[in-house]
Design a protein around this motif. Structure first.
Motif, PDB file in Angstrom:
ATOM      1  N   LEU A   1       0.797  -1.230   0.000  1.00  0.00           N
ATOM      2  CA  LEU A   1       0.000   0.000   0.000  1.00  0.00           C
ATOM      3  C   LEU A   1       0.830   1.283   0.000  1.00  0.00           C
ATOM      4  O   LEU A   1       0.326   2.341  -0.359  1.00  0.00           O
ATOM      5  CB  LEU A   1      -0.910   0.038   1.236  1.00  0.00           C
ATOM      6  CG  LEU A   1      -1.933  -1.078   1.391  1.00  0.00           C
ATOM      7  CD1 LEU A   1      -2.664  -0.950   2.728  1.00  0.00           C
ATOM      8  CD2 LEU A   1      -2.916  -1.064   0.232  1.00  0.00           C
ATOM      9  N   GLY A   2       2.065   1.196   0.449  1.00  0.00           N
ATOM     10  CA  GLY A   2       2.871   2.397   0.624  1.00  0.00           C
ATOM     11  C   GLY A   2       3.494   2.890  -0.670  1.00  0.00           C
ATOM     12  O   GLY A   2       3.826   2.096  -1.557  1.00  0.00           O
ATOM     13  N   HIS A   3       3.623   4.202  -0.749  1.00  0.00           N
ATOM     14  CA  HIS A   3       4.242   4.845  -1.915  1.00  0.00           C
ATOM     15  C   HIS A   3       5.217   5.909  -1.432  1.00  0.00           C
ATOM     16  O   HIS A   3       5.095   6.421  -0.311  1.00  0.00           O
ATOM     17  CB  HIS A   3       3.179   5.499  -2.806  1.00  0.00           C
ATOM     18  CG  HIS A   3       2.204   4.529  -3.373  1.00  0.00           C
ATOM     19  ND1 HIS A   3       2.551   3.523  -4.246  1.00  0.00           N
ATOM     20  CD2 HIS A   3       0.870   4.400  -3.180  1.00  0.00           C
ATOM     21  CE1 HIS A   3       1.473   2.823  -4.566  1.00  0.00           C
ATOM     22  NE2 HIS A   3       0.434   3.335  -3.933  1.00  0.00           N
ATOM     23  N   LYS A   4       6.128   6.261  -2.292  1.00  0.00           N
ATOM     24  CA  LYS A   4       7.072   7.323  -2.002  1.00  0.00           C
ATOM     25  C   LYS A   4       6.314   8.571  -1.549  1.00  0.00           C
ATOM     26  O   LYS A   4       5.330   8.956  -2.179  1.00  0.00           O
ATOM     27  CB  LYS A   4       7.901   7.635  -3.251  1.00  0.00           C
ATOM     28  CG  LYS A   4       8.921   8.728  -3.053  1.00  0.00           C
ATOM     29  CD  LYS A   4       9.709   8.963  -4.318  1.00  0.00           C
ATOM     30  CE  LYS A   4      10.717  10.083  -4.105  1.00  0.00           C
ATOM     31  NZ  LYS A   4      11.534  10.301  -5.321  1.00  0.00           N
ATOM     32  N   GLY A   5       6.741   9.145  -0.440  1.00  0.00           N
ATOM     33  CA  GLY A   5       6.100  10.347   0.079  1.00  0.00           C
ATOM     34  C   GLY A   5       5.014  10.086   1.102  1.00  0.00           C
ATOM     35  O   GLY A   5       4.573  11.006   1.786  1.00  0.00           O
ATOM     36  N   ASP A   6       4.542   8.832   1.210  1.00  0.00           N
ATOM     37  CA  ASP A   6       3.586   8.492   2.262  1.00  0.00           C
ATOM     38  C   ASP A   6       4.303   8.537   3.609  1.00  0.00           C
ATOM     39  O   ASP A   6       5.535   8.523   3.677  1.00  0.00           O
ATOM     40  CB  ASP A   6       3.009   7.084   2.051  1.00  0.00           C
ATOM     41  CG  ASP A   6       2.021   6.997   0.904  1.00  0.00           C
ATOM     42  OD1 ASP A   6       1.564   8.038   0.406  1.00  0.00           O
ATOM     43  OD2 ASP A   6       1.725   5.844   0.487  1.00  0.00           O
ATOM     44  N   VAL A   7       3.522   8.554   4.664  1.00  0.00           N
ATOM     45  CA  VAL A   7       4.066   8.620   6.023  1.00  0.00           C
ATOM     46  C   VAL A   7       3.637   7.367   6.775  1.00  0.00           C
ATOM     47  O   VAL A   7       2.472   6.979   6.732  1.00  0.00           O
ATOM     48  CB  VAL A   7       3.553   9.875   6.765  1.00  0.00           C
ATOM     49  CG1 VAL A   7       4.058   9.903   8.201  1.00  0.00           C
ATOM     50  CG2 VAL A   7       3.964  11.146   6.011  1.00  0.00           C
ATOM     51  N   LEU A   8       4.585   6.736   7.458  1.00  0.00           N
ATOM     52  CA  LEU A   8       4.281   5.600   8.324  1.00  0.00           C
ATOM     53  C   LEU A   8       4.599   5.996   9.753  1.00  0.00           C
ATOM     54  O   LEU A   8       5.737   6.369  10.057  1.00  0.00           O
ATOM     55  CB  LEU A   8       5.101   4.367   7.937  1.00  0.00           C
ATOM     56  CG  LEU A   8       4.904   3.134   8.842  1.00  0.00           C
ATOM     57  CD1 LEU A   8       3.458   2.638   8.793  1.00  0.00           C
ATOM     58  CD2 LEU A   8       5.866   2.027   8.441  1.00  0.00           C
ATOM     59  N   ILE A   9       3.575   5.936  10.611  1.00  0.00           N
ATOM     60  CA  ILE A   9       3.746   6.254  12.027  1.00  0.00           C
ATOM     61  C   ILE A   9       3.631   4.954  12.813  1.00  0.00           C
ATOM     62  O   ILE A   9       2.615   4.261  12.731  1.00  0.00           O
ATOM     63  CB  ILE A   9       2.689   7.271  12.502  1.00  0.00           C
ATOM     64  CG1 ILE A   9       2.847   8.584  11.736  1.00  0.00           C
ATOM     65  CG2 ILE A   9       2.802   7.487  14.014  1.00  0.00           C
ATOM     66  CD1 ILE A   9       1.799   9.632  12.043  1.00  0.00           C
ATOM     67  N   GLY A  10       4.679   4.618  13.552  1.00  0.00           N
ATOM     68  CA  GLY A  10       4.691   3.417  14.367  1.00  0.00           C
ATOM     69  C   GLY A  10       4.717   3.770  15.840  1.00  0.00           C
ATOM     70  O   GLY A  10       5.507   4.619  16.256  1.00  0.00           O
ATOM     71  N   LEU A  11       3.844   3.135  16.609  1.00  0.00           N
ATOM     72  CA  LEU A  11       3.779   3.368  18.055  1.00  0.00           C
ATOM     73  C   LEU A  11       4.225   2.108  18.783  1.00  0.00           C
ATOM     74  O   LEU A  11       3.647   1.033  18.584  1.00  0.00           O
ATOM     75  CB  LEU A  11       2.357   3.733  18.479  1.00  0.00           C
ATOM     76  CG  LEU A  11       1.814   5.063  17.962  1.00  0.00           C
ATOM     77  CD1 LEU A  11       1.130   4.880  16.617  1.00  0.00           C
ATOM     78  CD2 LEU A  11       0.838   5.663  18.944  1.00  0.00           C
TER      79      LEU A  11
END
Length: 192
Positions: free
Chosen positions: A108-118
């Motif tokens: 699902l991820g693309h360049k410029g997307d943001v992934l926030i991990g907690l």
């Protein structure tokens, strides 16, 4: 018992006071809010991941973007990666729980997307694996952890390492920090 209750509340206040006094973290809140606003304006999305209570917090913060925070406005593209239980249980069963987030980020991820991990420890294997894939895909990684940052420290483009080793106090602060970011992004994206 009332003294114990007061002590718990005081501990929560002290962690937040430490954050309030941390000018680097305050500036990072502004930086990350602008970064997420820009990502949304560029047509990118924000993905969240966490385990247990941190999964609940991830889902909570994703809903603040995709639903609403303070204002009635259009939805912003944000999602918590664990909400599809059929996917989660199939991948955990067929492959490993360690890759449940990494596989979705890859798909699902693309360049410029943001992934926030907690992750209060910063050492959750499935989040670490997701951050590695996000890096390969040139996504921005934002870690919400406890004091040390754990292994996520090295994989986070931006790290909010709450100055505590106490899981409930860390999680309380993660929600506070997340709410600040949600408010600032909403104001910047839609106008105050």
């Amino acid at each position: 018992m009332s003294e114990q209750i007061k002590s718990i509340i005081q501990s929560s206040i002290e962690v937040k006071q430490s954050i309030l006094a941390d000018e680097i973290m305050i500036q990072q809140l502004a930086t990350v809010s602008q970064l997420i606003t820009t990502a949304f304006k560029n047509g990118n999305k924000v993905l969240f991941c966490g385990n247990g209570g941190s999964a609940a917090d991830a889902q909570h913060l994703a809903a603040e973007f995709s639903g609403r925070f303070y204002t009635d406005r259009d939805a912003l593209p944000a999602e918590a990666l664990h909400v599809n239980t059929s996917y989660l249980t199939a991948v955990a069963n067929d492959y490993s729980y360690d890759v449940v987030y990494a596989r979705l980020v890859k798909g699902l991820g693309h360049k410029g997307d943001v992934l926030i991990g907690l992750s209060t420890s910063g050492n959750s294997k499935n989040i670490i694996e997701a951050f590695k894939v996000a890096r390969e895909k040139q996504m921005v990684t934002i870690g919400f952890t406890g004091e040390t940052g754990g292994q996520m420290k090295e994989l986070s483009d931006h790290l909010f390492n709450v100055p505590s080793k106490d899981t409930p106090r860390i999680q309380e602060s993660h929600i506070m920090l997340g709410h600040i970011i949600c408010q600032l992004v909403e104001e910047q994206y839609f106008g105050a």
